[in-house]
Design a protein around this motif. Structure first.
Motif, PDB file in Angstrom:
ATOM      1  N   VAL A 195     -23.942  -8.077   5.997  1.00 23.00           N
ATOM      2  CA  VAL A 195     -23.778  -9.455   5.529  1.00 23.00           C
ATOM      3  C   VAL A 195     -25.116 -10.069   5.110  1.00 23.00           C
ATOM      4  O   VAL A 195     -25.183 -10.835   4.150  1.00 23.00           O
ATOM      5  N   GLU A 196     -26.181  -9.737   5.804  1.00 26.01           N
ATOM      6  CA  GLU A 196     -27.493 -10.292   5.456  1.00 26.01           C
ATOM      7  C   GLU A 196     -27.857  -9.880   4.034  1.00 26.01           C
ATOM      8  O   GLU A 196     -27.833  -8.701   3.686  1.00 26.01           O
ATOM      9  N   VAL A 197     -28.193 -10.871   3.239  1.00 22.91           N
ATOM     10  CA  VAL A 197     -28.443 -10.638   1.814  1.00 22.91           C
ATOM     11  C   VAL A 197     -29.516  -9.574   1.596  1.00 22.91           C
ATOM     12  O   VAL A 197     -29.380  -8.713   0.719  1.00 22.91           O
ATOM     13  N   ASP A 198     -30.574  -9.618   2.378  1.00 21.42           N
ATOM     14  CA  ASP A 198     -31.674  -8.662   2.182  1.00 21.42           C
ATOM     15  C   ASP A 198     -31.207  -7.218   2.367  1.00 21.42           C
ATOM     16  O   ASP A 198     -31.634  -6.318   1.637  1.00 21.42           O
ATOM     17  N   LYS A 199     -30.303  -6.994   3.313  1.00 20.39           N
ATOM     18  CA  LYS A 199     -29.819  -5.642   3.583  1.00 20.39           C
ATOM     19  C   LYS A 199     -29.006  -5.100   2.413  1.00 20.39           C
ATOM     20  O   LYS A 199     -29.252  -3.996   1.923  1.00 20.39           O
ATOM     21  N   ILE A 200     -28.023  -5.876   1.972  1.00 22.99           N
ATOM     22  CA  ILE A 200     -27.157  -5.382   0.904  1.00 22.99           C
ATOM     23  C   ILE A 200     -27.883  -5.382  -0.436  1.00 22.99           C
ATOM     24  O   ILE A 200     -27.653  -4.512  -1.284  1.00 22.99           O
ATOM     25  N   GLY A 205     -30.001  -2.300  -4.843  1.00 22.97           N
ATOM     26  CA  GLY A 205     -31.128  -2.224  -5.751  1.00 22.97           C
ATOM     27  C   GLY A 205     -31.373  -3.499  -6.523  1.00 22.97           C
ATOM     28  O   GLY A 205     -31.885  -3.484  -7.641  1.00 22.97           O
ATOM     29  N   VAL A 206     -30.982  -4.631  -5.913  1.00 22.49           N
ATOM     30  CA  VAL A 206     -31.139  -5.931  -6.565  1.00 22.49           C
ATOM     31  C   VAL A 206     -32.467  -6.554  -6.125  1.00 22.49           C
ATOM     32  O   VAL A 206     -32.750  -6.625  -4.930  1.00 22.49           O
TER      33      VAL A 206
END
Length: 207
Positions: A195-200, A205-206
């Motif tokens: 859920v954490e934006v940094d992880k996904i 590759g964003v």
């Protein structure tokens, strides 16, 4: 696809849909294709079904805009197979029109109302929908069949899921928005601890 909880029949459903439907079936117990013309009383329940399913297609698990997404009433058990269920609320599923044309009268597709949790998963970053590797037969084969028959991994659907996730990665909208409009993606992010934006964002590759 994720499990969907069946919702109670609307108070006015019997009067609005079932009564006229039963009257028709009493006169024409085995309708042919031409006989159904102007007997689509189930359409009267579309708005109720749309709201009961939180505006989400039960097969793609994505939001259907009412004005441009063409929501429709799907007969899970096709009326050509069992006409007696043509006007029964419990046999209705909310579906987008494109998915409706793909599903057609297939009868072996898994019913999202009776779907075991975590049967379908999303692979990140490919955004392909796959059967949970822990599934046993015959459920695993039915999940594979459902994915293939509903074309859940056709390129445009795959790219559509990816586009929504990239928007989330770029913080164009919140997780609550994703959960409300794309609940399958949100569920899989939670299940896989992403859920954490940094992880996904890292996995996708964003930058």
């Amino acid at each position: 696809m994720i499990p969907i909880k069946p919702q109670p029949e609307p108070d006015d459903f019997d009067k609005k849909v079932r009564k006229e439907g039963k009257d028709f079936l009493n006169k024409v117990p085995n309708p042919k294709t031409k006989d159904w013309k102007n007997r689509d009383y189930w359409r009267r329940s579309l708005r109720d079904l749309y709201d009961a399913c939180n505006h989400i297609c039960v097969y793609s698990a994505q939001w259907i805009p009412y004005d441009t997404g063409s929501p429709a009433v799907d007969h899970f058990i096709p009326k050509t197979v069992n006409p007696e269920l043509a006007y029964e609320w419990d046999n209705f599923r909310l579906i987008c029109s494109k998915m409706n044309s793909i599903k057609g009268i297939k009868t072996e597709i898994i019913d999202p109302f009776f779907l075991p949790a975590d049967s379908f998963i999303i692979d990140f970053p490919s955004m392909l929908i796959k059967p949970n590797p822990n599934l046993l037969e015959p459920l695993k084969s039915r999940v594979v069949y459902t994915i293939e028959c509903l074309k859940l991994n056709e390129e445009m659907r795959q790219l559509g899921r990816s586009d929504q996730l990239i928007k989330y990665c770029k913080k164009k909208y919140s997780f609550d928005h994703l959960k409300e409009n794309y609940p399958f993606i949100a569920y899989e992010l939670e299940r896989q601890g992403l859920v954490e934006v940094d992880k996904i964002a890292y996995i996708m590759g964003v930058r």
